[in-house]
Design a protein around this motif. Structure first.
Motif, PDB file in Angstrom:
ATOM      1  N   LYS A   8       0.839  -1.199   0.000  1.00 53.68           N
ATOM      2  CA  LYS A   8       0.000   0.000   0.000  1.00 53.68           C
ATOM      3  C   LYS A   8       0.875   1.249   0.000  1.00 53.68           C
ATOM      4  CE  LYS A   8      -3.809  -2.207   2.387  1.00 53.68           C
ATOM      5  NZ  LYS A   8      -4.679  -2.197   3.546  1.00 53.68           N
ATOM      6  N   LEU A   9       0.373   2.286  -0.662  1.00 53.06           N
ATOM      7  CA  LEU A   9       1.095   3.552  -0.712  1.00 53.06           C
ATOM      8  C   LEU A   9       1.309   4.105   0.687  1.00 53.06           C
ATOM      9  CD1 LEU A   9       2.274   5.876  -2.413  1.00 53.06           C
ATOM     10  CD2 LEU A   9      -0.009   6.900  -2.387  1.00 53.06           C
ATOM     11  N   MET A  10       2.564   4.479   0.986  1.00 52.34           N
ATOM     12  CA  MET A  10       2.893   5.069   2.275  1.00 52.34           C
ATOM     13  C   MET A  10       3.374   6.511   2.123  1.00 52.34           C
ATOM     14  SD  MET A  10       5.758   3.773   4.951  1.00 52.34           S
ATOM     15  CE  MET A  10       6.933   5.043   5.324  1.00 52.34           C
ATOM     16  N   LEU A  11       4.168   6.766   1.073  1.00 54.75           N
ATOM     17  CA  LEU A  11       4.821   8.065   0.954  1.00 54.75           C
ATOM     18  C   LEU A  11       5.121   8.376  -0.498  1.00 54.75           C
ATOM     19  CD1 LEU A  11       6.378  10.443   2.443  1.00 54.75           C
ATOM     20  CD2 LEU A  11       8.391   8.967   2.298  1.00 54.75           C
ATOM     21  N   VAL A  12       4.899   9.615  -0.864  1.00 54.33           N
ATOM     22  CA  VAL A  12       5.376  10.159  -2.128  1.00 54.33           C
ATOM     23  C   VAL A  12       6.200  11.375  -1.739  1.00 54.33           C
ATOM     24  CG1 VAL A  12       4.760  11.196  -4.339  1.00 54.33           C
ATOM     25  CG2 VAL A  12       3.313   9.395  -3.361  1.00 54.33           C
ATOM     26  N   THR A  13       7.450  11.411  -2.162  1.00 52.43           N
ATOM     27  CA  THR A  13       8.330  12.496  -1.744  1.00 52.43           C
ATOM     28  C   THR A  13       9.316  12.841  -2.854  1.00 52.43           C
ATOM     29  OG1 THR A  13       9.769  13.278   0.057  1.00 52.43           O
ATOM     30  CG2 THR A  13      10.038  10.986  -0.620  1.00 52.43           C
TER      31      THR A  13
END
Length: 116
Positions: A8-13
């Motif tokens: 699952k998506l946790m972080l976009v940075t």
């Protein structure tokens, strides 16, 4: 950079900064995952940078304690504290507890990120 946890998506940075992009992003992720900071703390924490050439550990102000700088110097490292800052991370963190998106921008520059 996109980070997932358990599929699952946790972080976009991301960050501008040329040669300092990798160290900026790595430190944001490490602060979040390893040191359990919230996303804003993870972004705003002082940073260090090292690359092959020049062979110098560059730090933002207050990134390393005096003791740590002295220990690195005794090991033969050159440590240089800079007046400026490194990078300008902008991130969106997804809270696994409720799927809320938390946007955070780097206080080093005027910028913005938003969760929705």
């Amino acid at each position: 950079t996109i980070v997932t946890r358990d599929g699952k998506l946790m972080l976009v940075t991301g960050s501008p900064g040329g040669g300092k992009i990798i160290t900026t992003i790595a430190q944001v992720i490490s602060n979040l995952v390893d040191f359990e900071m919230d996303i804003k703390q993870a972004i705003d924490a002082p940073r260090i940078h090292h690359q092959w050439l020049p062979d110098i550990i560059q730090t933002e102000r207050f990134a390393l304690s005096r003791e740590t700088r002295q220990r690195l110097a005794r090991m033969g490292h050159v440590v240089q504290e800079r007046d400026g800052s490194f990078g300008a991370a902008n991130s969106i963190y997804v809270d696994p507890a409720n799927n809320w998106k938390h946007g955070a921008f780097d206080s080093r520059r005027e910028a913005g990120a938003a969760g929705y």
